[in-house]
Design a protein around this motif. Structure first.
Motif, short mmCIF file in Angstrom:
data_model
loop_
_atom_site.label_atom_id
_atom_site.label_comp_id
_atom_site.label_asym_id
_atom_site.label_seq_id
_atom_site.Cartn_x
_atom_site.Cartn_y
_atom_site.Cartn_z
N ALA A 164 0.83 -1.21 0.00
CA ALA A 164 0.00 0.00 0.00
C ALA A 164 0.87 1.26 0.00
O ALA A 164 0.58 2.22 -0.72
CB ALA A 164 -0.92 0.00 1.22
N PHE A 165 1.93 1.24 0.79
CA PHE A 165 2.82 2.41 0.84
C PHE A 165 3.49 2.64 -0.50
O PHE A 165 3.56 3.77 -1.01
CB PHE A 165 3.86 2.22 1.94
CG PHE A 165 4.83 3.36 2.05
CD1 PHE A 165 4.38 4.64 2.34
CD2 PHE A 165 6.19 3.16 1.85
CE1 PHE A 165 5.28 5.71 2.45
CE2 PHE A 165 7.09 4.22 1.96
CZ PHE A 165 6.63 5.49 2.25
N GLU A 166 3.98 1.58 -1.12
CA GLU A 166 4.65 1.71 -2.42
C GLU A 166 3.67 2.21 -3.48
O GLU A 166 4.02 3.06 -4.31
CB GLU A 166 5.25 0.37 -2.84
CG GLU A 166 6.09 0.40 -4.09
CD GLU A 166 7.44 1.08 -3.90
OE1 GLU A 166 8.11 1.36 -4.92
OE2 GLU A 166 7.84 1.34 -2.74
N LEU A 167 2.44 1.73 -3.44
CA LEU A 167 1.44 2.20 -4.39
C LEU A 167 1.12 3.68 -4.18
O LEU A 167 0.99 4.44 -5.14
CB LEU A 167 0.16 1.37 -4.25
CG LEU A 167 0.19 -0.02 -4.87
CD1 LEU A 167 -0.97 -0.87 -4.37
CD2 LEU A 167 0.16 0.07 -6.40
N SER A 194 12.49 -8.38 5.86
CA SER A 194 13.54 -8.34 4.84
C SER A 194 12.98 -8.48 3.43
O SER A 194 13.46 -7.82 2.50
CB SER A 194 14.56 -9.47 5.08
OG SER A 194 15.13 -9.39 6.36
N LEU A 195 11.97 -9.32 3.26
CA LEU A 195 11.48 -9.66 1.93
C LEU A 195 10.48 -8.66 1.37
O LEU A 195 10.40 -8.47 0.15
CB LEU A 195 10.83 -11.04 1.96
CG LEU A 195 11.76 -12.24 2.14
CD1 LEU A 195 10.96 -13.48 2.50
CD2 LEU A 195 12.56 -12.48 0.87
N ALA A 196 9.70 -8.02 2.23
CA ALA A 196 8.57 -7.22 1.75
C ALA A 196 8.95 -6.12 0.76
O ALA A 196 8.31 -6.01 -0.30
CB ALA A 196 7.80 -6.64 2.93
N PRO A 197 9.94 -5.26 1.04
CA PRO A 197 10.24 -4.19 0.08
C PRO A 197 10.59 -4.72 -1.31
O PRO A 197 10.12 -4.19 -2.33
CB PRO A 197 11.43 -3.46 0.71
CG PRO A 197 11.27 -3.72 2.18
CD PRO A 197 10.76 -5.12 2.27
N TYR A 198 11.38 -5.76 -1.37
CA TYR A 198 11.78 -6.33 -2.66
C TYR A 198 10.59 -6.97 -3.37
O TYR A 198 10.39 -6.78 -4.57
CB TYR A 198 12.88 -7.37 -2.44
CG TYR A 198 13.42 -8.01 -3.70
CD1 TYR A 198 14.27 -7.31 -4.55
CD2 TYR A 198 13.08 -9.31 -4.05
CE1 TYR A 198 14.77 -7.90 -5.71
CE2 TYR A 198 13.57 -9.91 -5.20
CZ TYR A 198 14.42 -9.20 -6.02
OH TYR A 198 14.90 -9.79 -7.18
N CYS A 199 9.78 -7.72 -2.62
CA CYS A 199 8.65 -8.42 -3.23
C CYS A 199 7.62 -7.46 -3.80
O CYS A 199 7.10 -7.69 -4.90
CB CYS A 199 8.01 -9.36 -2.21
SG CYS A 199 9.00 -10.81 -1.81
N VAL A 200 7.30 -6.39 -3.08
CA VAL A 200 6.28 -5.48 -3.60
C VAL A 200 6.81 -4.73 -4.82
O VAL A 200 6.05 -4.44 -5.76
CB VAL A 200 5.77 -4.51 -2.52
CG1 VAL A 200 5.20 -5.28 -1.34
CG2 VAL A 200 6.84 -3.54 -2.05
N LYS A 201 8.09 -4.43 -4.84
CA LYS A 201 8.65 -3.78 -6.03
C LYS A 201 8.63 -4.73 -7.22
O LYS A 201 8.41 -4.32 -8.37
CB LYS A 201 10.07 -3.30 -5.73
CG LYS A 201 10.12 -2.10 -4.79
CD LYS A 201 11.54 -1.65 -4.51
CE LYS A 201 11.58 -0.53 -3.48
NZ LYS A 201 10.94 0.71 -3.98
N GLN A 202 8.86 -6.02 -6.97
CA GLN A 202 8.77 -7.00 -8.05
C GLN A 202 7.34 -7.07 -8.60
O GLN A 202 7.13 -7.08 -9.82
CB GLN A 202 9.20 -8.37 -7.53
CG GLN A 202 10.69 -8.53 -7.34
CD GLN A 202 11.42 -8.76 -8.64
OE1 GLN A 202 11.05 -9.64 -9.42
NE2 GLN A 202 12.46 -8.00 -8.89
#
Length: 348
Positions: free
Chosen positions: A18-21, A319-327
């Motif tokens: 949600a933040f990235e969006l 650790s995984l969340a930022p990378y996964c949402v960008k993917q």
């Protein structure tokens, strides 16, 4: 109500997505029942570049770790809250051979960015079982996950709306333009709701492998600003108070806290330190949405392009969340291919 994205679940993955969006100017509605026993709410929130008994770099370390602190610092700034705590992790050596091995490793480009210092003598006045010294890690710390989830929900950020309710997939209707859900129209729906996603007709083919973890909060007569981690972690939260854990059990998954889990943590703690805990202040348990191959589930449904998932982050969600949402957003918004080790198509 019209939004670009409907997100199901506001755990670590849902919050990060949600933040990235919102940073991309996309409108979001989050549906979450705010269960306080969710795995995100009881998670220790560690991010640790060197893990396991054999002390190896965590999976995809060099891709994940440059994103972690900047991402959560941005979230702190947006919510005017503090929940990221950068702390060094001290990992005692188990033998002189291991000490010698890491003296060599720390000088290589492969590990140099993550190793702050190598110690060859005990560091805690015999209170910690580290006769051979240990390794002090950089780019590490913990996220106070429950505080982050609450701060994000209360911040009323632009482009983001929340509804506290149970998601009912029977109300979801896919259309040529996207989807409708009750009074909501959206272009995409993303399942970020942990193990509940395994009950979805869209993602019941994904092999979730739930794991229960238990954590104690205890008082210990040890002053440390560092996280101490070997076999069990000790995360200092305030003076002489530590979160200690955790277990990793495939049995009695939904049984809550257990005497067996408590005993296991205390037994492992006794091998790490020479001090007995003074008092157990709290004992919590959560069921992690782990996966069969211990890799996250990320991607757009192979048949329904309106439906996507970012889930299965297991014990390493921070650790995984930022990378996964960008993917995921790279696939949905930019037309990029998702890393095949994350993509849900690996199970088709």
């Amino acid at each position: 109500m019209e939004v670009d994205f409907l997100l199901i679940g506001q755990g670590i993955a849902g919050t990060a997505l949600a933040f990235e969006l919102s940073q991309r100017g996309k409108s979001v509605l989050i549906i979450d029942d705010q269960k306080h026993h969710s795995s995100s709410r009881v998670a220790a929130g560690l991010y640790n570049p060197i893990t396991g008994r054999k002390m190896v770099k965590t999976w995809y370390c060099d891709a994940l770790f440059p994103l972690i602190e900047p991402f959560y610092e941005g979230l702190e700034e947006a919510t005017s809250a503090k929940f990221l705590f950068k702390k060094r992790i001290y990992r005692p050596f188990l033998s002189i051979e291991e000490q010698n091995e890491w003296m060599g490793k720390s000088a290589t480009d492969l590990f140099a960015d993550y190793v702050l210092e190598i110690f060859t003598t005990p560091q805690y006045d015999q209170k910690v079982n580290d006769p051979y010294g240990g390794i002090l890690l950089n780019h590490s710390g913990y996220l106070a996950v429950a505080q982050m989830l609450d701060a994000f929900r209360e911040a009323q950020l632009p482009y983001i709306s929340h509804r506290r309710e149970q998601f009912d997939e029977s109300k979801l209707i896919l259309t040529d333009e996207g989807l409708t859900y009750a009074d909501v129209q959206a272009r995409f729906i993303v399942y970020c709701n942990g193990l509940a996603a395994s009950e979805s007709k869209y993602f019941n083919f994904l092999p979730f492998h739930p794991v229960k973890g238990e954590i104690l909060t205890t008082q210990i007569a040890l002053d440390s600003e560092q996280i101490i981690n070997r076999g069990v972690f000790m995360v200092p939260t305030k003076a002489r108070t530590y979160r200690v854990g955790s277990t990793y059990s495939f049995k009695d998954i939904y049984g809550g806290i257990s005497a067996q889990g408590k005993d296991e943590i205390l037994e492992k703690l006794a091998t790490l330190i020479h001090i007995s805990p003074k008092e157990i202040l709290a004992h919590v348990a959560g069921v992690r949405p782990a996966t069969k191959d211990r890799r996250p589930f990320v991607g757009v449904h192979p048949s329904f392009t309106q439906v996507a998932i970012v889930n299965g982050l297991g014990a390493k969600g921070v650790s995984l969340a930022p990378y996964c949402v960008k993917q995921l957003l790279g696939q949905i918004l930019d037309g990029h291919k998702i890393d095949p080790q994350l993509n849900i198509t690996r199970y088709l």
